[in-house]
Design an enzyme around this catalytic site. Structure first.
Site, PDB file in Angstrom:
ATOM      1  N   GLY A   1       0.806  -1.215   0.000  1.00 11.14           N
ATOM      2  CA  GLY A   1       0.000   0.000   0.000  1.00 11.14           C
ATOM      3  C   GLY A   1       0.837   1.263   0.000  1.00 11.14           C
ATOM      4  O   GLY A   1       2.044   1.243  -0.303  1.00 11.14           O
TER       5      GLY A   1
ATOM      6  N   ARG B   1       2.194   3.120   2.315  1.00 10.35           N
ATOM      7  CA  ARG B   1       3.431   3.126   3.109  1.00 10.35           C
ATOM      8  C   ARG B   1       4.502   2.281   2.442  1.00 10.35           C
ATOM      9  O   ARG B   1       5.676   2.669   2.399  1.00 10.35           O
ATOM     10  CB  ARG B   1       3.179   2.628   4.537  1.00 10.35           C
ATOM     11  CG  ARG B   1       4.386   2.849   5.465  1.00 10.35           C
ATOM     12  CD  ARG B   1       4.131   2.384   6.890  1.00 10.35           C
ATOM     13  NE  ARG B   1       5.191   2.838   7.773  1.00 10.35           N
ATOM     14  CZ  ARG B   1       6.338   2.200   7.977  1.00 10.35           C
ATOM     15  NH1 ARG B   1       6.575   1.071   7.321  1.00 10.35           N
ATOM     16  NH2 ARG B   1       7.241   2.681   8.810  1.00 10.35           N
ATOM     17  N   CYS B   2       4.115   1.133   1.910  1.00 16.79           N
ATOM     18  CA  CYS B   2       5.086   0.266   1.221  1.00 16.79           C
ATOM     19  C   CYS B   2       5.742   0.975   0.045  1.00 16.79           C
ATOM     20  O   CYS B   2       6.906   0.718  -0.266  1.00 16.79           O
ATOM     21  CB  CYS B   2       4.396  -0.994   0.702  1.00 16.79           C
ATOM     22  SG  CYS B   2       3.735  -2.088   1.975  1.00 16.79           S
ATOM     23  N   MET B   3       5.017   1.848  -0.625  1.00 15.89           N
ATOM     24  CA  MET B   3       5.504   2.479  -1.852  1.00 15.89           C
ATOM     25  C   MET B   3       6.299   3.755  -1.598  1.00 15.89           C
ATOM     26  O   MET B   3       6.624   4.476  -2.546  1.00 15.89           O
ATOM     27  CB  MET B   3       4.329   2.805  -2.777  1.00 15.89           C
ATOM     28  CG  MET B   3       3.578   1.596  -3.283  1.00 15.89           C
ATOM     29  SD  MET B   3       2.399   2.016  -4.588  1.00 15.89           S
ATOM     30  CE  MET B   3       1.296   3.156  -3.722  1.00 15.89           C
TER      31      MET B   3
END
Length: 411
Positions: free
Chosen positions: A397, A399-401
Site C-alpha cells: 500500500g 506506506r510500502c511504496m
C-alpha cells in the site's frame, strides 16, 4: 537533530522529503511462470499502474512534500565513469550470470549507454535473452541458461521503496533482504547514500549493512517517536537483525531508548509489520484484527552501558503497551475492515492497514478499502484517497511504496 539531510523521528511528523520509484518496464517483464520467483501474485497493467502512481506522487507535491525518484538519484550518483563501471560490475555480480563470457558481454552492453538514467532504467527492467546476441557454448551451464527467458532478471518490486533501506533518526538501516530476488535493490541505496552529492560526506550512520548475516526489511520498521522504534519479527525479518540494530543505535547517542519487537505470524498475508499495523495520529493506529490474538511484544530497552540493552516480554494488551511507550492517556486502534471476518480479510489483503501519514491525522490510503476508510474518517482522520486497481496487485500500500527521508519533529 538533523545534520545530514535525514530526519525521521516519528511516523506522523509533517513529511517534507520522500523517495519513490515510478513503476517501469520491469512490470512488463512479469510472466505467470515467474510470478512466484519474483514475489508477485498477479501482473499489474503498467499503463494504469503508472497513472495511479502519478496520482500518488501528486498528493505529496500538492502538500509541500519534495518527491525524489530512486532511478534519478541513482543516475546522479554515477557521474564518475570509474564509479559507474564499478557499479555495473557489482550489479552483475549479484545478477546471477554464471557464464563469464556472457558477464563481459552484458557489462559492455551497460557501459555502452551514454545516458546513465536510461542505463539505470534498463538495469531495473531486466534484459530478455532475445534482446542480446548471446552464443550458446558447449557447457551444460550454457545450455541450461539458454532455456531461461532473462539474462538479467527484472526488478518489479522496486516500486516498494520502503523495504531496501530504512531511515531511522538521522541514520540508515541498509537492509539485507530475505529473498535473492530483492537483494540487488539495496545496491542502489548503498551507492546513493555513499556517492550522491546530497549525501556524500554527510557522515550518515549506518545501523545495518546489506552484507550483514540476518534478514530485515523496511516494512517491518516503524519509528513511533523520538524514543521508541517498532520492528516486526516477520516472514521477512529475523530477530537477530533486530538485536544488531538495537546494539548499533544504542551505541550512537541517539535519543531512542526502546525497540519494541512485534512477533507477528510468518505468513505472506502478514508479510511485514506495516501490512497489519500503521500509525495515523499521535495516539491512533490501524491494525488488522487477525494479529491481535497471536501477537507477542518484546521490549529491548537501552541501559546505561553503551550498546547494551535488556529484554522483557510485554504482558499487557497492545493498546496499554503503546500508551506506556508513547506516554499518552489513550490509544485508539482502528481495525481493518472493522472486525474479524470477510471485510477484514479482503481489505487487509489489499493493504487497508497500510496507510502513510503525511502529517498528524492526515494519511494516504487506497480507494478500494472503503470499509476501513470510512472508519478512519469517523475517527477524525483526513484521507487522501488514491486509485489502486493495479498498484495493489503487488501486495503493498501507500506506506510500502514510499520511503520518507525527512519529517518535521513532533512538537
Amino acid at each position: 537533530m538533523n545534520s545530514n539531510g535525514l530526519q525521521i523521528y516519528s511516523e506522523i511528523g509533517k513529511l517534507k522529503k520522500v523517495l519513490l520509484h515510478r513503476p517501469g518496464e520491469e512490470i512488463e517483464n512479469l510472466t505467470p511462470d515467474l510470478m512466484e520467483r519474483l514475489l508477485f501474485d498477479d501482473i499489474p497493467f503498467l499503463k494504469i499502474a503508472r497513472k495511479e502512481h502519478d496520482a500518488f506522487a501528486k498528493v505529496f507535491q500538492e502538500n509541500g512534500v519534495e518527491v525524489m525518484y530512486l532511478e534519478k538519484l541513482m543516475a546522479e550518483s554515477l557521474v564518475d565513469s570509474g564509479l559507474k563501471s564499478r557499479f555495473i560490475t557489482d550489479f552483475l555480480k549479484e545478477a546471477g550470470i554464471k557464464n563469464p563470457n556472457h558477464f563481459e558481454y552484458v557489462k559492455d552492453y551497460f557501459e555502452s549507454f551514454s545516458d546513465t538514467l536510461k542505463m539505470v532504467d534498463k538495469m531495473m527492467a531486466g534484459i530478455r535473452r532475445e534482446e542480446l546476441d548471446l552464443q550458446v557454448g558447449g557447457s551444460l551451464v550454457d545450455r541450461i541458461e539458454m532455456t531461461y527467458p532473462f539474462v538479467v532478471d527484472p526488478m518489479p518490486n522496486l516500486y516498494f521503496t520502503r523495504d531496501p533501506f530504512s531511515t531511522i533518526g538521522n541514520g540508515i538501516a541498509l537492509n539485507q533482504m530475505r529473498t535473492v530476488t530483492r537483494r540487488r535493490e539495496t545496491l542502489f541505496s548503498d551507492y546513493i547514500f555513499k556517492n550522491h552529492p546530497m549525501f556524500k560526506g554527510q557522515d550518515i550512520p549506518f545501523w545495518y549493512d546489506r552484507t550483514d548475516q540476518y534478514a530485515i526489511e523496511g516494512g517491518d520498521i516503524l519509528v513511533l517517536n523520538e524514543t521508541t522504534v517498532c520492528i516486526g519479527i516477520s516472514e521477512r525479518t529475523d530477530a537477530s537483525a533486530i538485536e544488531r540494530i538495537a546494539k548499533n543505535i544504542f551505541s550512537d547517542g541517539q535519543p531512542f531508548k526502546t525497540i519494541l519487537a512485534f512477533d507477528i505470524p510468518k505468513e505472506r498475508a502478514f508479510m511485514h509489520l506495516d501490512t497489519v499495523f500503521t500509525m495515523v495520529d499521535h495516539n491512533v493506529f490501524t491494525i488488522h484484527p487477525e494479529i491481535e490474538g497471536p501477537l507477542t511484544v518484546y521490549s529491548l530497552s537501552r541501559t546505561d552501558v553503551k550498546g547494551e540493552y535488556v529484554i522483557h516480554q510485554e504482558r499487557e494488551a497492545l493498546d496499554h503497551i503503546l500508551k506506556k511507550y508513547l506516554e499518552v492517556d489513550e490509544v485508539k486502534l482502528i481495525r481493518c475492515g472493522g472486525k474479524k471476518g470477510i471485510d477484514a480479510g479482503r481489505e487487509q489483503w489489499n493493504d487497508g492497514s497500510n496507510t502513510l501519514a503525511i502529517s498528524p491525522g492526515e494519511v494516504i490510503v487506497y480507494e478500494r478499502n472503503h470499509v476501513t476508510n470510512r472508519l478512519l474518517e469517523e475517527a477524525g482522520i483526513k484521507l487522501h484517497v488514491i486509485p489502486s486497481s493495479e498498484l495493489s496487485r503487488g501486495r503493498g500500500g501507500p506506506r510500502c511504496m514510499s520511503m520518507p527521508l525527512y519529517r518535521e519533529l513532533i512538537k
